[in-house]
Design a protein around this motif. Structure first.
Motif, PDB file in Angstrom:
ATOM      1  N   GLU A 172       0.828  -1.210   0.000  1.00 38.80           N
ATOM      2  CA  GLU A 172       0.000   0.000   0.000  1.00 38.80           C
ATOM      3  C   GLU A 172       0.862   1.259   0.000  1.00 38.80           C
ATOM      4  OE1 GLU A 172      -3.545   2.051   2.723  1.00 38.80           O
ATOM      5  OE2 GLU A 172      -2.736   0.061   3.217  1.00 38.80           O
ATOM      6  N   ALA A 173       1.972   1.226   0.763  1.00 45.89           N
ATOM      7  CA  ALA A 173       2.870   2.380   0.780  1.00 45.89           C
ATOM      8  C   ALA A 173       3.518   2.601  -0.584  1.00 45.89           C
ATOM      9  CB  ALA A 173       3.945   2.182   1.854  1.00 45.89           C
ATOM     10  N   ALA A 174       3.865   1.504  -1.278  1.00 44.68           N
ATOM     11  CA  ALA A 174       4.470   1.648  -2.601  1.00 44.68           C
ATOM     12  C   ALA A 174       3.465   2.211  -3.608  1.00 44.68           C
ATOM     13  CB  ALA A 174       4.999   0.294  -3.071  1.00 44.68           C
ATOM     14  N   ARG A 175       2.221   1.758  -3.548  1.00 44.54           N
ATOM     15  CA  ARG A 175       1.210   2.249  -4.505  1.00 44.54           C
ATOM     16  C   ARG A 175       0.846   3.707  -4.249  1.00 44.54           C
ATOM     17  NH1 ARG A 175      -3.154   0.201  -3.461  1.00 44.54           N
ATOM     18  NH2 ARG A 175      -2.761  -1.482  -1.978  1.00 44.54           N
ATOM     19  N   SER A 176       0.892   4.143  -2.969  1.00 41.61           N
ATOM     20  CA  SER A 176       0.567   5.536  -2.649  1.00 41.61           C
ATOM     21  C   SER A 176       1.757   6.472  -2.766  1.00 41.61           C
ATOM     22  CB  SER A 176      -0.003   5.620  -1.234  1.00 41.61           C
ATOM     23  OG  SER A 176       0.961   5.178  -0.283  1.00 41.61           O
ATOM     24  N   GLY A 177       2.958   5.931  -3.021  1.00 41.54           N
ATOM     25  CA  GLY A 177       4.129   6.770  -3.158  1.00 41.54           C
ATOM     26  C   GLY A 177       4.826   7.099  -1.863  1.00 41.54           C
ATOM     27  N   ALA A 178       4.455   6.437  -0.762  1.00 47.34           N
ATOM     28  CA  ALA A 178       5.102   6.722   0.514  1.00 47.34           C
ATOM     29  C   ALA A 178       6.499   6.134   0.589  1.00 47.34           C
ATOM     30  CB  ALA A 178       4.243   6.177   1.662  1.00 47.34           C
ATOM     31  N   LEU A 179       6.785   5.076  -0.165  1.00 50.65           N
ATOM     32  CA  LEU A 179       8.110   4.461  -0.214  1.00 50.65           C
ATOM     33  C   LEU A 179       8.642   4.513  -1.635  1.00 50.65           C
ATOM     34  CD1 LEU A 179       8.010   1.188   1.977  1.00 50.65           C
ATOM     35  CD2 LEU A 179       9.448   3.187   2.336  1.00 50.65           C
TER      36      LEU A 179
ATOM     37  N   MET B 287      12.979   8.417   3.782  1.00 53.32           N
ATOM     38  CA  MET B 287      12.458   7.799   2.559  1.00 53.32           C
ATOM     39  C   MET B 287      10.998   7.392   2.710  1.00 53.32           C
ATOM     40  SD  MET B 287      13.934   3.907   2.526  1.00 53.32           S
ATOM     41  CE  MET B 287      15.647   4.388   2.433  1.00 53.32           C
ATOM     42  N   LEU B 288      10.537   7.214   3.969  1.00 54.91           N
ATOM     43  CA  LEU B 288       9.120   6.917   4.208  1.00 54.91           C
ATOM     44  C   LEU B 288       8.404   8.242   4.405  1.00 54.91           C
ATOM     45  CD1 LEU B 288       6.826   4.894   4.689  1.00 54.91           C
ATOM     46  CD2 LEU B 288       7.490   4.842   7.094  1.00 54.91           C
ATOM     47  N   ARG B 289       7.658   8.649   3.407  1.00 56.07           N
ATOM     48  CA  ARG B 289       7.006   9.951   3.446  1.00 56.07           C
ATOM     49  C   ARG B 289       5.655   9.856   4.131  1.00 56.07           C
ATOM     50  NH1 ARG B 289       6.697  12.443  -2.308  1.00 56.07           N
ATOM     51  NH2 ARG B 289       6.096  10.315  -2.877  1.00 56.07           N
ATOM     52  N   ASP B 290       5.319  10.925   4.836  1.00 50.10           N
ATOM     53  CA  ASP B 290       4.047  11.008   5.544  1.00 50.10           C
ATOM     54  C   ASP B 290       3.012  11.604   4.598  1.00 50.10           C
ATOM     55  OD1 ASP B 290       1.941  11.376   7.202  1.00 50.10           O
ATOM     56  OD2 ASP B 290       2.843  12.949   8.437  1.00 50.10           O
ATOM     57  N   ILE B 291       2.282  10.720   3.933  1.00 44.87           N
ATOM     58  CA  ILE B 291       1.220  11.193   3.045  1.00 44.87           C
ATOM     59  C   ILE B 291      -0.114  10.566   3.427  1.00 44.87           C
ATOM     60  CG2 ILE B 291       2.821  11.541   1.130  1.00 44.87           C
ATOM     61  CD1 ILE B 291       1.762   8.969  -0.095  1.00 44.87           C
ATOM     62  N   ASP B 292      -0.188  10.053   4.651  1.00 46.29           N
ATOM     63  CA  ASP B 292      -1.425   9.378   5.064  1.00 46.29           C
ATOM     64  C   ASP B 292      -2.541  10.401   5.218  1.00 46.29           C
ATOM     65  OD1 ASP B 292      -2.163   6.521   6.095  1.00 46.29           O
ATOM     66  OD2 ASP B 292      -3.204   7.952   7.380  1.00 46.29           O
TER      67      ASP B 292
ATOM     68  N   VAL C 249       3.104   5.339  10.426  1.00 47.96           N
ATOM     69  CA  VAL C 249       3.512   5.051  11.803  1.00 47.96           C
ATOM     70  C   VAL C 249       3.698   3.550  11.997  1.00 47.96           C
ATOM     71  CG1 VAL C 249       2.784   5.170  14.215  1.00 47.96           C
ATOM     72  CG2 VAL C 249       2.440   7.138  12.718  1.00 47.96           C
ATOM     73  N   ARG C 250       2.737   2.754  11.503  1.00 51.05           N
ATOM     74  CA  ARG C 250       2.843   1.301  11.643  1.00 51.05           C
ATOM     75  C   ARG C 250       4.039   0.754  10.870  1.00 51.05           C
ATOM     76  NH1 ARG C 250      -2.758   1.750  10.390  1.00 51.05           N
ATOM     77  NH2 ARG C 250      -2.515   0.574   8.457  1.00 51.05           N
TER      78      ARG C 250
END
Length: 609
Positions: free
Chosen positions: A192-199, A307-312, A262-263
């Motif tokens: 999910e993070a990869a699809r949303s661009g967070a990673l 590298m882990l962006r906060d876009i939640d 966060v998780r």
């Protein structure tokens, strides 16, 4: 912004002639609706939020059957001041969320304490104490920890408990199963993070590939073991229970207010649940390369955690146009005329059947989804449900939770009977029960298991020894009696009274006579049992089966009990002060024959006192 509320609180406490209300509980329900409206303006509300627990506790107190209208100072002015704060927050988005949330908790704590002291009914007071305890824990809690962090801490403790018994195949199988469940949830988070661009894409692809490879290694480990043919000791079972509990905490339903980043941050910092240690414990050769690569990727994240962006989206500020503080007032049954108050559907202590539990859990889930959902993007449970009905669903969800808690209320009083600070412990147990009612999943176990789940929850709350505010509770169940001296004598002294010594000797003599009168077939197994021999050894020594040995020992004890009871009722009372009584002289002689004098002591002299 909070000066008006503070002024009304001071008037409520010190006004000589305050405005009175005929129904304090109705006023308090309206005030709680205003508090919840302010909390909603600060951000999403989870089921574990202290204001959500306060609203649930207020629902339980208002629906207590014995509660009568209470004449008390009115809370209308306080409720109006709180409603003005909600409007101000909706008008300007530049307020300090953290400071206002802390102030809101303090104000709610003062109000619920004030209402609880003026509530005469004990059951309603217990509900209000639960809300007060939840707010107390939020105000004075030492630190705030994420749910995933708590679960990972439990997982690390479980892995430490596994290491002494890691050679047991069934324990290795339990570790592989638990880590496989953790990897499954982590794979979904990373994807999910990869699809949303967070990673970043390359990093996420490498991490996903190694997670899948490690999962295949765990599946290989499981395919080589047949759990039905593996034996286990009690130590193994205790360790496996600890592993399973930690996995349930990690893979359970996440909090809606805990963002994805966060998780995922906590999981990456832990090396995805100590992958290298798990590979060493399972002993599968194909697991080591994948675990080592996951460890290197976790180390790379630690050196560059940006590298882990906060876009939640759940962490973003709520637009002012979407906040309607006045629309939050109908959340409570007594807060609006449009929602009819519901009476308690079950009396406390009612044993709920499976369909009732399922219906209550469904209403609970609908209410939780309506409390945290967005009408513009409704959750799956509320697809096709008119958003105008959402406040009613929230009220019904809280009522369902109070029904679940009400069905097990007698357990709380059973656990707090004869305990110090019983009221405080009871309040903490109510908080734990409300959380358990929100967490209970009838799909993972039978619906009838709610009573057992609630019992274990409050038992752990009592044995934990520290509440949510970090206050250590005493573990003693009975207060220690005071020691009082009278004329130089200590009545609490452990030195036996002379009369008690003579009485004990008389009892020993009676038991000795009764044992000697038993037939050898009963006396021999009884004596070996008294010496601590196991039933298998007794049966082997005497030459018959274990069931026969058990039956003869039971028969011998029954005969002794009957013989001693007959002597106790038939024998005449003899004064212990009589020094020439023949019964006492015979008891003394039998006692000395049964227990000969120890070596090194002069037979003519008694022990020095």
């Amino acid at each position: 912004m909070w000066q008006a509320v503070r002024r009304e609180l001071a008037r409520l406490e010190w006004d000589v002639e305050p405005t009175l209300t005929l129904d304090l509980m109705a006023d308090w329900t309206q005030t709680v609706s205003s508090l919840v409206a302010i909390r909603r303006a600060l951000g999403p509300i989870s089921t574990a939020d202290p204001l959500a627990l306060l609203a649930t506790a207020t629902t339980g107190a208002a629906r207590t059957a014995e509660v009568k209208p209470i004449l008390a100072p009115s809370l209308a002015a306080v409720s109006a001041a709180l409603a003005d704060i909600g409007q101000d927050m909706a008008a300007r988005p530049d307020f300090d969320r953290q400071r206002d949330a802390a102030t809101l908790n303090h104000v709610a704590y003062e109000l619920v304490h004030w209402v609880r002291l003026r509530t005469p009914d004990e059951k309603a007071k217990a509900w209000l104490l639960a809300g007060e305890t939840a707010l107390d824990g939020a105000i004075h809690a030492p630190t705030s920890r994420s749910a995933v962090g708590v679960g990972l801490a439990a997982w690390q403790n479980a892995l430490a408990a596994v290491q002494p018994v890691q050679n047991a195949p069934i324990v290795r199988r339990s570790v592989a199963l638990g880590h496989l469940a953790i990897l499954r949830d982590t794979h979904a988070l990373v994807d999910e993070a990869a699809r949303s661009g967070a990673l970043p894409g390359p990093y996420a692809d490498a991490l996903l590939g190694n997670i899948r490879e490690l999962a295949r290694a765990h599946q290989t480990t499981l395919s080589q073991m047949d759990g039905r043919r593996l034996g286990s000791t009690r130590v193994d079972q205790a360790v496996m229970l600890q592993v399973g509990t930690a996995v349930r905490q990690l893979t359970g339903r996440p909090e809606s207010t805990e963002p994805l980043h966060v998780r995922l941050d906590v999981l990456l910092r832990s090396g995805l649940g100590q992958a290298v240690l798990v590979a060493n414990l399972t002993g599968e050769p194909s697991a080591h390369p994948a675990a080592a690569r996951i460890s290197r990727l976790a180390l790379e994240y630690l050196t560059n955690h940006r590298m882990l962006r906060d876009i939640d989206l759940s962490d973003a500020p709520t637009p002012p146009a979407q906040v309607e503080p006045k629309a939050a007032a109908p959340l409570e049954p007594r807060a609006s005329a449009g929602i009819a108050p519901m009476e308690p559907t079950i009396p406390p202590g009612t044993v709920l059947d499976g369909p009732s539990i399922l219906a209550l859990c469904h209403a609970r889930d609908l209410g939780a989804a309506a409390a945290t959902g967005d009408p513009l993007n409704p959750p799956e449970l509320l697809q096709g449900v008119d958003s105008s009905r959402w406040p009613q669903l929230v009220a019904e969800g809280r009522q369902a939770v109070t029904d679940m808690v009400g069905s097990v209320i007698p357990m709380v009083y059973a656990q707090t009977r004869r305990t110090p600070n019983a009221a405080d412990t009871r309040g903490q147990m109510f908080v734990e029960l409300m959380g358990a009612a929100y967490r209970f999943d009838p799909q993972r176990t039978s619906p009838e298991g709610w009573a057992s789940y609630a019992w274990m929850t409050i038992k752990h709350a009592r044995l934990r020894g520290v509440d949510d505010a970090g206050v250590v509770r005493k573990r003693t169940t009975v207060p220690r009696p005071p020691t009082v001296t009278l004329d130089g004598r200590d009545p609490a002294s452990r030195a036996p009274d002379p009369a008690e010594v003579v009485e004990d000797r008389h009892a020993i003599a009676a038991i000795t006579r009764a044992v000697e009168q038993l037939p050898p077939s009963l006396r021999e197994p009884l004596m070996e049992s008294l010496q601590g021999h196991p039933m298998r050894v007794i049966a082997e020594d005497l030459g018959y089966s274990e069931s026969t040995a058990h039956r003869r020992i039971k028969e011998a004890r029954d005969r002794l009990r009957d013989e001693l009871a007959a002597q106790n009722h038939d024998s005449q009372w003899v004064s212990f002060e009589s020094g020439t009584d023949p019964v006492l002289r015979r008891a003394q002689r039998l006692f000395e024959q049964t227990f000969p004098t120890s070596l090194g002591v002069d037979p003519g002299r008694g022990p020095a006192r």
